[in-house]
Design a protein around this motif. Structure first.
Motif, PDB file in Angstrom:
ATOM      1  N   ASP A 179       0.865  -1.065   0.057  1.00  0.00           N
ATOM      2  CA  ASP A 179       0.094   0.056  -0.173  1.00  0.00           C
ATOM      3  C   ASP A 179       0.765   1.229   0.036  1.00  0.00           C
ATOM      4  O   ASP A 179       0.548   2.442  -0.600  1.00  0.00           O
ATOM      5  N   MET A 180       2.059   1.214   0.855  1.00  0.00           N
ATOM      6  CA  MET A 180       2.946   2.254   0.751  1.00  0.00           C
ATOM      7  C   MET A 180       3.450   2.580  -0.697  1.00  0.00           C
ATOM      8  O   MET A 180       3.565   3.657  -1.032  1.00  0.00           O
ATOM      9  N   ALA A 181       3.677   1.498  -1.367  1.00  0.00           N
ATOM     10  CA  ALA A 181       4.090   1.670  -3.039  1.00  0.00           C
ATOM     11  C   ALA A 181       3.173   2.302  -3.754  1.00  0.00           C
ATOM     12  O   ALA A 181       3.427   2.936  -4.482  1.00  0.00           O
ATOM     13  N   ALA A 182       2.145   1.734  -3.657  1.00  0.00           N
ATOM     14  CA  ALA A 182       0.797   2.287  -4.299  1.00  0.00           C
ATOM     15  C   ALA A 182       0.745   3.818  -4.187  1.00  0.00           C
ATOM     16  O   ALA A 182       0.420   4.605  -4.906  1.00  0.00           O
ATOM     17  N   ALA A 183       0.642   4.239  -2.889  1.00  0.00           N
ATOM     18  CA  ALA A 183       0.566   5.576  -2.428  1.00  0.00           C
ATOM     19  C   ALA A 183       1.743   6.371  -3.009  1.00  0.00           C
ATOM     20  O   ALA A 183       1.312   7.589  -3.367  1.00  0.00           O
ATOM     21  N   ALA A 184       2.849   5.855  -3.288  1.00  0.00           N
ATOM     22  CA  ALA A 184       4.016   6.826  -3.714  1.00  0.00           C
ATOM     23  C   ALA A 184       4.158   6.556  -5.184  1.00  0.00           C
ATOM     24  O   ALA A 184       4.871   7.307  -5.740  1.00  0.00           O
ATOM     25  N   GLY A 185       3.185   5.813  -5.943  1.00  0.00           N
ATOM     26  CA  GLY A 185       3.110   5.692  -7.309  1.00  0.00           C
ATOM     27  C   GLY A 185       4.454   4.823  -7.921  1.00  0.00           C
ATOM     28  O   GLY A 185       4.648   4.843  -9.080  1.00  0.00           O
ATOM     29  N   ILE A 186       4.800   3.796  -7.179  1.00  0.00           N
ATOM     30  CA  ILE A 186       5.645   3.029  -7.766  1.00  0.00           C
ATOM     31  C   ILE A 186       5.344   1.471  -7.660  1.00  0.00           C
ATOM     32  O   ILE A 186       4.347   1.037  -6.854  1.00  0.00           O
ATOM     33  N   ALA A 187       6.202   0.550  -8.425  1.00  0.00           N
ATOM     34  CA  ALA A 187       5.559  -0.761  -8.398  1.00  0.00           C
ATOM     35  C   ALA A 187       6.070  -1.409  -7.249  1.00  0.00           C
ATOM     36  O   ALA A 187       6.757  -0.891  -6.362  1.00  0.00           O
ATOM     37  N   SER A 188       5.516  -2.549  -6.958  1.00  0.00           N
ATOM     38  CA  SER A 188       5.838  -3.477  -5.816  1.00  0.00           C
ATOM     39  C   SER A 188       5.963  -5.026  -6.068  1.00  0.00           C
ATOM     40  O   SER A 188       5.231  -5.390  -6.937  1.00  0.00           O
ATOM     41  N   ILE A 189       6.779  -5.591  -5.362  1.00  0.00           N
ATOM     42  CA  ILE A 189       6.854  -7.135  -5.468  1.00  0.00           C
ATOM     43  C   ILE A 189       6.548  -7.637  -4.135  1.00  0.00           C
ATOM     44  O   ILE A 189       7.505  -7.297  -3.172  1.00  0.00           O
TER      45      ILE A 189
END
Length: 224
Positions: A179-189
């Motif tokens: 969720d942090m990655a999504a909020a920052a606008g970056i991809a996540s694995i």
């Protein structure tokens, strides 16, 4: 044309190291110090990744702010004592973690960083215990940011490294990381070996089952 700079950010507990034994033990000790019933193991692991004040709010919502603050202090003391007594054994690296750090660090276009709910002292001690000092160009910790999933840690890492959002990725084991990655606008694995069930990683760009799958997952991500 040379490849753009890329940033791979790692969560720590449940992603790079298996610290669940130390976390559960220290959390149990902190509640016992206040003569309170300790939360269950599952409840404790569910808050891994949050800053300690937020974690205590979740685990002991009926307690006063003063008691929640005492729980934080008792946890820190218990965890620190375990780290002094056990060294690196208190939070061993997961199989393949060091190998993948070596591989990624050797790539000139790839920068590595950490975004963790640990304190600065806790992260520095862990990095030193495992000899990881040379790998991470940016280290974002709970002391200087709102708790995950607020995007502050990632935003600071991007600013420090000069990497654009589309060239960054967050690696983690909890929904807070995703969720942090999504909020920052970056991809996540997401990683399946950590403390949250894979079903909680539904916002991840991809999910891997061991570190051997990370480099192929990153290659697929960068090729998009």
């Amino acid at each position: 044309m040379s490849n753009p700079l890329r940033l791979v950010l790692f969560d720590v507990d449940g992603t790079l190291v298996d610290s669940q034994g130390s976390i559960v033990s220290a959390m149990t000790a902190s509640f016992s110090a206040l003569s309170l019933d300790a939360p269950s193991r599952d409840a404790i692991l569910s808050i891994v990744g949050l800053s300690l004040p937020q974690a205590m709010q979740n685990l002991a919502p009926q307690q006063s702010v003063a008691n929640q603050t005492r729980l934080v202090d008792e946890y820190k003391q218990a965890y620190h004592a375990q780290r002094l007594a056990q060294g690196a054994a208190s939070s061993p690296l997961y199989p393949g973690a060091r190998d993948v750090l070596e591989e990624l660090h050797a790539q000139p276009e790839t920068l590595l960083g950490v975004a963790t709910g640990k304190s600065q002292r806790g992260l520095d001690a862990l990095v030193e215990a495992h000899g990881l000092e040379r790998f991470f160009i940016t280290r974002q910790v709970a002391d200087h940011h709102p708790s995950k999933p607020h995007p502050s840690m990632i935003q600071a890492a991007l600013s420090e490294t000069g990497v654009a959002e589309q060239h960054a990725v967050m690696i983690g084991d909890t929904r807070f990381d995703m969720d942090m990655a999504a909020a920052a606008g970056i991809a996540s694995i997401g990683v399946s070996w950590g403390y949250h069930d894979v079903s909680a990683l539904n916002s991840a760009t991809a999910v891997i089952e061991d570190f051997a799958q990370l480099s192929p997952a990153l290659a697929q991500l960068w090729d998009k």
